[in-house]
Design a protein around this motif. Structure first.
Motif, PDB file in Angstrom:
ATOM      1  N   ILE A 562       0.886  -1.242   0.050  1.00 33.16           N
ATOM      2  CA  ILE A 562      -0.001  -0.069   0.125  1.00 33.16           C
ATOM      3  C   ILE A 562       0.958   1.535   0.157  1.00 33.16           C
ATOM      4  O   ILE A 562       0.317   2.203  -0.512  1.00 33.16           O
ATOM      5  CB  ILE A 562      -0.914   0.051   1.150  1.00 33.16           C
ATOM      6  CG1 ILE A 562      -1.697  -1.044   0.923  1.00 33.16           C
ATOM      7  CG2 ILE A 562      -1.645   1.177   1.553  1.00 33.16           C
ATOM      8  CD1 ILE A 562      -2.926  -1.447   2.452  1.00 33.16           C
ATOM      9  N   SER A 565       1.208   3.246  -3.643  1.00 27.74           N
ATOM     10  CA  SER A 565      -0.282   4.040  -3.574  1.00 27.74           C
ATOM     11  C   SER A 565      -0.034   5.207  -2.935  1.00 27.74           C
ATOM     12  O   SER A 565      -0.330   6.361  -3.312  1.00 27.74           O
ATOM     13  CB  SER A 565      -1.418   3.207  -3.465  1.00 27.74           C
ATOM     14  OG  SER A 565      -1.240   2.111  -4.261  1.00 27.74           O
ATOM     15  N   GLN A 566       0.222   5.115  -1.407  1.00 24.38           N
ATOM     16  CA  GLN A 566       0.107   6.355  -0.479  1.00 24.38           C
ATOM     17  C   GLN A 566       1.121   7.318  -0.925  1.00 24.38           C
ATOM     18  O   GLN A 566       1.133   8.552  -0.807  1.00 24.38           O
ATOM     19  CB  GLN A 566       0.075   5.588   0.753  1.00 24.38           C
ATOM     20  CG  GLN A 566      -1.077   5.013   1.171  1.00 24.38           C
ATOM     21  CD  GLN A 566      -0.956   4.608   2.677  1.00 24.38           C
ATOM     22  OE1 GLN A 566      -0.051   3.997   3.100  1.00 24.38           O
ATOM     23  NE2 GLN A 566      -2.125   4.525   3.272  1.00 24.38           N
ATOM     24  N   TYR A 625      -6.781   1.600  -2.410  1.00 26.90           N
ATOM     25  CA  TYR A 625      -5.473   2.647  -2.208  1.00 26.90           C
ATOM     26  C   TYR A 625      -5.215   2.959  -3.560  1.00 26.90           C
ATOM     27  O   TYR A 625      -4.912   4.231  -3.753  1.00 26.90           O
ATOM     28  CB  TYR A 625      -4.358   1.909  -1.296  1.00 26.90           C
ATOM     29  CG  TYR A 625      -4.767   1.751  -0.059  1.00 26.90           C
ATOM     30  CD1 TYR A 625      -4.384   2.949   1.065  1.00 26.90           C
ATOM     31  CD2 TYR A 625      -5.302   0.631   0.639  1.00 26.90           C
ATOM     32  CE1 TYR A 625      -4.586   2.928   2.250  1.00 26.90           C
ATOM     33  CE2 TYR A 625      -5.385   0.593   2.088  1.00 26.90           C
ATOM     34  CZ  TYR A 625      -5.178   1.473   2.817  1.00 26.90           C
ATOM     35  OH  TYR A 625      -5.524   1.633   4.260  1.00 26.90           O
ATOM     36  N   CYS A 628      -7.629   5.589  -4.820  1.00 22.70           N
ATOM     37  CA  CYS A 628      -7.468   6.922  -4.070  1.00 22.70           C
ATOM     38  C   CYS A 628      -5.998   7.553  -4.484  1.00 22.70           C
ATOM     39  O   CYS A 628      -6.104   8.875  -4.868  1.00 22.70           O
ATOM     40  CB  CYS A 628      -6.891   6.363  -2.550  1.00 22.70           C
ATOM     41  SG  CYS A 628      -7.315   7.764  -1.429  1.00 22.70           S
ATOM     42  N   CYS A 629      -4.967   6.878  -4.695  1.00 22.79           N
ATOM     43  CA  CYS A 629      -3.756   7.540  -5.189  1.00 22.79           C
ATOM     44  C   CYS A 629      -3.985   8.220  -6.708  1.00 22.79           C
ATOM     45  O   CYS A 629      -3.745   9.263  -6.704  1.00 22.79           O
ATOM     46  CB  CYS A 629      -2.782   6.334  -5.296  1.00 22.79           C
ATOM     47  SG  CYS A 629      -1.215   7.095  -5.808  1.00 22.79           S
ATOM     48  N   PHE A 761     -11.430   6.495   3.514  1.00 19.91           N
ATOM     49  CA  PHE A 761     -10.482   7.096   2.273  1.00 19.91           C
ATOM     50  C   PHE A 761     -10.797   8.529   2.025  1.00 19.91           C
ATOM     51  O   PHE A 761      -9.942   8.938   1.330  1.00 19.91           O
ATOM     52  CB  PHE A 761     -10.773   6.120   1.204  1.00 19.91           C
ATOM     53  CG  PHE A 761     -10.031   4.918   1.210  1.00 19.91           C
ATOM     54  CD1 PHE A 761      -8.736   4.657   0.573  1.00 19.91           C
ATOM     55  CD2 PHE A 761     -10.713   3.751   1.676  1.00 19.91           C
ATOM     56  CE1 PHE A 761      -8.179   3.570   0.656  1.00 19.91           C
ATOM     57  CE2 PHE A 761     -10.037   2.455   1.831  1.00 19.91           C
ATOM     58  CZ  PHE A 761      -8.480   2.373   1.043  1.00 19.91           C
ATOM     59  N   SER A 817      -4.469   9.550   7.924  1.00 22.76           N
ATOM     60  CA  SER A 817      -4.501   9.058   6.587  1.00 22.76           C
ATOM     61  C   SER A 817      -4.676  10.015   5.576  1.00 22.76           C
ATOM     62  O   SER A 817      -5.723  10.825   5.714  1.00 22.76           O
ATOM     63  CB  SER A 817      -5.191   7.832   6.528  1.00 22.76           C
ATOM     64  OG  SER A 817      -6.606   8.068   6.881  1.00 22.76           O
TER      65      SER A 817
END
Length: 1227
Positions: A562, A565-566, A625, A628-629, A761, A817
């Protein structure tokens, strides 16, 4: 003539020599000797001849000798003689001194004393003779005429030393006089005279003269009075340091400063070296130093704990036998200092009695600052102390495996402050001492690597500060850092991230170090362990964020964690040259899981995200994720990169349109999809014991995550389009259906889905924008579209709930987050915006109004807003204490930027407090059955948080205390939690205003009135001081609260008694001091007696109260034990102080008698009452009962006795045997 005398002296008998000398005038003989000595011609031979012809057995000979001695002393002092001649003469005088009769020795010694007092000595060479004279005198047993009486030789010596020490000394002879006493046999009393005199002379000497004097004193101390010497030296330099600091911090002109700072520190350093050297030779001196400084712990620290004494202790750590003892002492001092400070800050009662105590931590940091002046002997001790504090008092793991970390800005617990002090010591030492830098860095890195399983955030913070201070300097230590990189694969991900972030400035200045890191990360990227690969990803992301890297990115390893992506969003913002590469990578990755055909439902291949290996089922691709990215990177790319590129690179920008189209398609098809399309309807298995259940749970979480990402995406591109908001609501309904199913299953114990909402998210910025739009946007053109979202209470409740979860995450981890989740500035701004919205929503639509028409289950939006406010106020105080003023200002919608008059934190906090006070009053004004206890308790918690922002001396604080007290007195509610919260608020305010003993007494009377008496025949009159105390809340709620507060008061009293005892033991108390100490108007003693007297009436009420069995009884018995233990300690203190006085203070006598008449008999009755009740906790209570009985035993025997015997008999009677306690009738 001189030749004739010498020739006569050569004969076998001295008869002719004696006859010849008798024919000479004494002055002629003296002149002859003087001439010969000045010319340097055989003065020694002439002097021997004269002594041979002047036997002391003959009176004339003895007198002649006395004359010659006087003449020689004057000659030596004149400075006219050669050194060799003077030394020879003094040597001869020393050899012959023991032959003198006692009276002449007294006369000769008196001449010396007179010369010293008058300051007539010219060079002090003759002082070498004085110890011989005094020693010879001490051997004379016969009585000698001295003054108006007669004394033996020893007593004469004592009087002479006394006279010498009480007279004036010329400062140039102080060192010689001190050295002289080394050769004089001294009694303990004489040593005291001498030491006190020399120590008094310190202030009259030039600073540079003190080190040699201290050296002589230390040598002299081997004969005794070690404590006196050490105490005197430490006190002198403590005062000198204070004076020096005052001069430097004052407004005086520089030329008025008494001593230059550098000179003072060099002198202190030399003296410390002298003392350490002396301790190496005389261990008793070291033991005396430790004993002296340990004794100072109990009293006022400023008396003997000062920067000088701490530097001395740190130097003593170089002596192996004292090393452990010294560090133990320093640890105890540091923690005690922080605990004392904590106690003082929490009690106005103590603040009024005890002046501001010296801070040991400030002293130690001053030692670090002073050590720049060549204090190499202190530096090593400082480094060891710093690491000891960090090792011992750093964050700890708690049993469930989580780490207790302290927030970056607030750490008020003594242990946390000790750890922080250790880090400050090491950082400041690192800055000052180049020679020790390598060692500090190595020790920090060693701990980071070897203690990976323990919390090491404090070492990573220190490393970061060290590197930030001097990255260029640390290039010389690069090999050690590079060596540490080799262990990255074996360290936890969090440690790797912290370590690489800390050394980042080093990577910017050292190409070789950067290359070494890249090699290590490449190896780790292909390691078999997942953690190693995660560490590699974290490392590469850091490099991409901070260095201008050109080229493309491979997607082969992108799904490893993850973290990728983050991390891409941060990389993109920091290194925009990688924008195309990152966006292409994300696009290709998404295509692997995207259904390209627009009519296929669902739009994502969830099966491909899940890995099945035998019985093991796990998530392989965190698709939520990834989306989201993509969403955040796309938004940033469109807002920052595209406007700059314009038409130049349009052909390269097709990917962003592709991503937009894919997200649009996913949105439309997710809305059309039913839960059955995902095989996740209500009938699906979600248990964690089957493979299908685990797989379904993973899919459910992925779908919910995707829905949240699409909600944020569609809202952000909506431009307030009604259609888009309808899509947002449809996505939310999909999310909610799944959430409800998982929560329902969780309620039946089949899944762990209940905690899913903690990982929303939605970004914090989006939550802020969404809440603002929902509750505060009044733009006409937005009204129609927003009405779609506002029509759903569930959606609005969801938005507020996510805000709560984000704030909770901040409180627990220090970050949130999502994008900018580690950026304190952005988080703070978002918190301000969210708070402003929640505050408006709560105050505009009260819970009572909202709940009257509510049909949905769960908490109302207003209540959720209040809960959010409570969490935010707590988080802001935890992480943003220095910015409280800015935070409160942001909440004030009427505030104008250009305001000339600045509004204080007190006034702003008071304004907010008034809003919540009104809300609580409205709640309390409702009927008991309509009372919302959850809201009331939240309001009390909010008021508690806000009240901490008020200055205790301000009128706003007094108003808050008065209001809280009024509420407790006038309103009655039976809800125990609310009562406990409100009473806790009252006590927390009260202790910062004055002692709560009167409050405790009143509350104990109320409790007694409601619960009744242990004697059922006694009817208790109800006092009703506080309406909040009623039959439902009196016990255990209020009873346990007041007992807890009483215990705190007892702790404060105990602390004061310990402090008084320490002061007494520090002083060698004279009779006058003793009698003064017993006066009842001594403020601390008077306050102690008043506190105990009022507490006595408090316990008097409670031991008569029919308390329910269990906690209340156990706690009361425990507190009674403490009460009697403290009474005993106070009595022993008076025994120590009043040994030579006529009696004890009247109020103390009254206190002891009152305890016997009003408390002790009732304690026996209470114990009988407890014994007669059939309680489940009988064994535990029985143990407490036995302790109380043992402590009570002595007290009845004191009543009716005179005060002195009453006090003095206590220690004897307090040792009664255990069995006799139970033989006596409890009544």
């Amino acid at each position: 003539m001189d030749q004739k005398i010498i020739c006569l002296a050569a004969e076998k008998t001295a008869d002719r020599l004696q006859e010849f000398l008798q024919t000479l005038e004494e002055d002629d003989l003296a002149n002859l000797l003087q001439n010969q000595a000045v010319k340097g011609k055989a003065a020694g031979a002439l002097l021997r001849a004269i002594f041979k012809g002047s036997p002391c057995s003959v009176e004339a000979g003895a007198l002649r000798r006395l004359k010659i001695y006087t003449c020689c002393i004057q000659l030596v002092e004149s400075g006219d003689l050669h050194k060799e001649v003077a030394s020879e003469i003094i040597g001869l005088l020393m050899l012959e001194a023991h032959n003198f009769p006692g009276p002449l020795l007294v006369e000769l010694a008196n001449e010396f004393v007179g010369a010293i007092k008058e300051g007539s000595l010219m060079n002090g060479k003759s002082l070498e003779l004085l110890p011989i004279i005094l020693t010879a005198l001490a051997t004379k047993k016969e009585n000698l005429a001295y003054g108006k009486g007669e004394l033996n030789g020893e007593e004469c010596k004592k009087q002479l030393i006394n006279a010498l020490c009480s007279g004036r000394w010329n400062q140039q002879y102080v060192i010689q006089l001190t050295s002289m006493f080394r050769d004089v046999p001294l009694t303990a009393e004489e040593m005291e005279f001498v030491m006190e005199k020399v120590l008094r002379m310190f202030s009259k000497l030039n600073l540079q003269e003190i080190p040699p004097l201290v050296y002589q004193l230390l040598v002299l101390s081997s004969k005794g009075s070690r404590k006196k010497v050490l105490e005197g030296i430490i006190t002198f330099f403590s005062e000198l340091d204070k004076q020096h600091n005052e001069e430097q911090s004052g407004d005086e002109l520089l030329d008025l400063v008494t001593v230059p700072s550098g000179e003072l520190r060099h002198v202190e350093g030399t003296i410390i070296l002298h003392i350490v050297f002396a301790i190496k030779l005389d261990c008793e001196l070291g033991r005396e130093l430790l004993k002296h400084l340990k004794a100072g712990q109990q009293g006022d620290l400023s008396n003997n704990i000062c920067p000088f004494s701490i530097a001395l202790l740190l130097s003593v750590t170089r002596i192996q036998r004292f090393e452990e003892q010294v560090f133990d002492l320093l640890k105890t001092l540091i923690v005690k200092s922080f605990k004392d400070l904590q106690l003082l800050q929490g009690s106005k009662f103590l603040q009024n009695l005890v002046p501001h105590r010296s801070s040991v931590s400030a002293m130690i940091l001053e030692v670090v600052k002073n050590s720049v002046h060549s204090w190499d002997h202190v530096t090593q001790g400082l480094v060891e102390l710093g690491f000891i504090l960090m090792d011992l008092y750093g964050p700890k793991k708690i049993p469930d495996g989580r780490t207790i970390e302290t927030s970056s800005s607030l750490s008020r617990m003594p242990n946390q402050q000790a750890c922080k002090l250790g880090a400050n010591i090491l950082l400041e030492t690192f800055k000052i001492h180049e020679i020790i830098r390598q060692e500090i860095l190595e020790q920090v890195l060693n701990r980071v690597v070897t203690r990976a399983s323990s919390p090491i955030s404090h070492f990573l913070d220190l490393l970061s500060n060290i590197v930030m201070y001097a990255p260029l300097v640390l290039q010389s230590c690069s090999s050690k850092v590079t060596e540490t990189f080799d262990y990255l694969s074996f360290l936890p991900l969090q440690t790797v991230q912290g370590l690489l972030k800390a050394v980042q400035p080093l990577l910017k200045v050292s190409m070789s170090m950067r290359d070494s890191l890249i090699i290590v990360l490449r190896k780790a990227m292909f390691a078999s362990q997942l953690d190693a690969r995660k560490s590699a990803v974290a490392g590469f992301l850091l490099l991409l964020k901070n260095f201008k890297v050109l080229g493309s990115l491979s997607s082969s390893q992108c799904s490893q964690s993850i973290g990728v992506s983050q991390g891409f969003y941060d990389v993109l913002r920091r290194n925009s040259q990688l924008a195309n590469s990152i966006m292409q990578t994300l696009l290709s990755q998404l295509k692997q899981f995207y259904e390209p055909q627009s009519d296929v439902l669902p739009p994502l291949k969830l099966e491909a995200c899940i890995l099945t290996q035998g019985d093991q089922i796990s998530l392989q691709e965190p698709l939520d994720y990834l989306l989201c990215c993509i969403q955040h990177c796309l938004a940033w790319y469109k807002s920052r990169v595209m406007p700059l590129q314009q038409e130049e690179e349009e052909e390269e920008e097709g990917f962003y349109q592709d991503l937009d189209d894919m997200l649009e398609s996913i949105t439309n098809r997710m809305i059309k999809s039913e839960l059955e399309d995902f095989e996740l309807d209500k009938s699906a298995d979600f248990s964690q014991s089957t493979g299908v259940g685990i797989k379904n749970s993973i899919c459910a979480f992925l779908v919910m995550g995707v829905c949240e990402v699409l909600i944020e995406y569609n809202f952000s591109i909506s431009n307030f389009s009604k259609n888009k908001f309808e899509e947002v609501l449809s996505l939310f309904m999909c999310y909610k259906k799944l959430s409800d199913i998982l929560n329902e299953k969780a309620g039946k114990g089949k899944t762990k889905a209940a905690n899913k909402t903690n990982d929303s998210f939605l970004s914090l910025k989006f939550v802020s924008d969404l809440l603002t739009a929902l509750f505060r946007d009044s733009t006409q053109s937005h009204e129609e579209s927003l009405s779609v979202l506002r029509s759903s209470n569930e959606f609005m409740r969801y938005a507020v709930s996510v805000a709560l979860q984000k704030v909770q995450q901040l409180k627990e981890t220090g970050h949130v987050s999502g994008p900018d989740g580690q950026n304190p500035e952005k988080i703070f701004q978002n918190l301000c915006d969210i708070t402003r919205v929640l505050l408006w929503r709560y105050t505009s639509i009260p819970t009572s109004v909202e709940e009257s028409g509510k049909k949905e289950k769960g908490k109302s939006i207003s209540l959720l807003c209040l809960e959010g406010l409570q969490k935010i106020f707590s988080a802001v105080q935890q992480f943003y204490q220095p910015r409280i003023h800015q935070f409160l200002r942001a909440l004030d919608v009427t505030d104008k930027e250009g305001e000339e008059v600045e509004v204080s934190v007190n006034e702003r906090a008071a304004f907010q407090i008034r809003q919540f006070q009104r809300s609580l009053l409205n709640l309390l004004s409702s009927q008991e059955e309509d009372f919302n206890s959850k809201e009331a308790l939240l309001l009390v918690t909010v008021l508690s948080n806000l009240s901490k922002l008020l200055e205790p001396s301000s009128p706003q604080f007094v108003q808050m205390l008065s209001w809280t007290s009024k509420i407790c007195k006038e309103y009655s509610r039976e809800d125990a939690s609310f009562c406990k919260g409100l009473m806790n608020l009252l006590f927390s305010l009260h202790v910062l205003y004055k002692s709560p003993v009167i409050l405790l007494r009143d509350l104990s009377q109320d409790i007694h009135g409601h619960l009744g008496d242990i004697d059922q025949d006694v009817e208790v009159e109800k006092t009703n001081h506080f309406a909040m105390v009623n039959l439902r809340t009196a016990a255990p709620t209020v009873c346990l609260l007041v007992l807890s507060q009483a215990e705190k008061v007892l702790e404060e009293v105990d602390w004061l008694i310990t402090r008084l005892k320490g002061q007494v033991s520090q002083e060698i108390v004279s009779e006058e001091a003793s009698s003064q100490a017993t006066l009842p108007n001594h403020p601390i003693e008077k306050a102690i007696i008043m506190q105990l007297g009022t507490l006595l009436t408090f316990f008097h009420e409670l031991v008569q109260t029919a308390l329910p069995s269990g906690g209340c009884v156990d706690t009361l018995l425990k507190d009674l034990c403490k009460m009697y233990t403290i009474l005993t300690a106070l009595v022993r203190y008076y025994l120590q102080v009043c040994q030579s006085s006529g009696g004890i203070p009247k109020n103390m006598e009254k206190l002891v008698k009152l305890s016997g008449s009003h408390l002790t008999p009732l304690c026996y009755s209470f114990i009988s009452y407890v014994q007669n009740k059939k309680s489940k906790s009988l064994t535990y209570t029985g143990e407490k009962k036995r302790k109380v009985l043992l402590l009570l035993q002595p007290w009845p025997e004191f009543f009716g006795k005179p005060s002195q015997s009453l006090i003095s008999s206590l220690p004897l009677n307090s040792m009664k045997s255990f069995s006799s306690t139970f033989l006596r009738s409890p009544r």
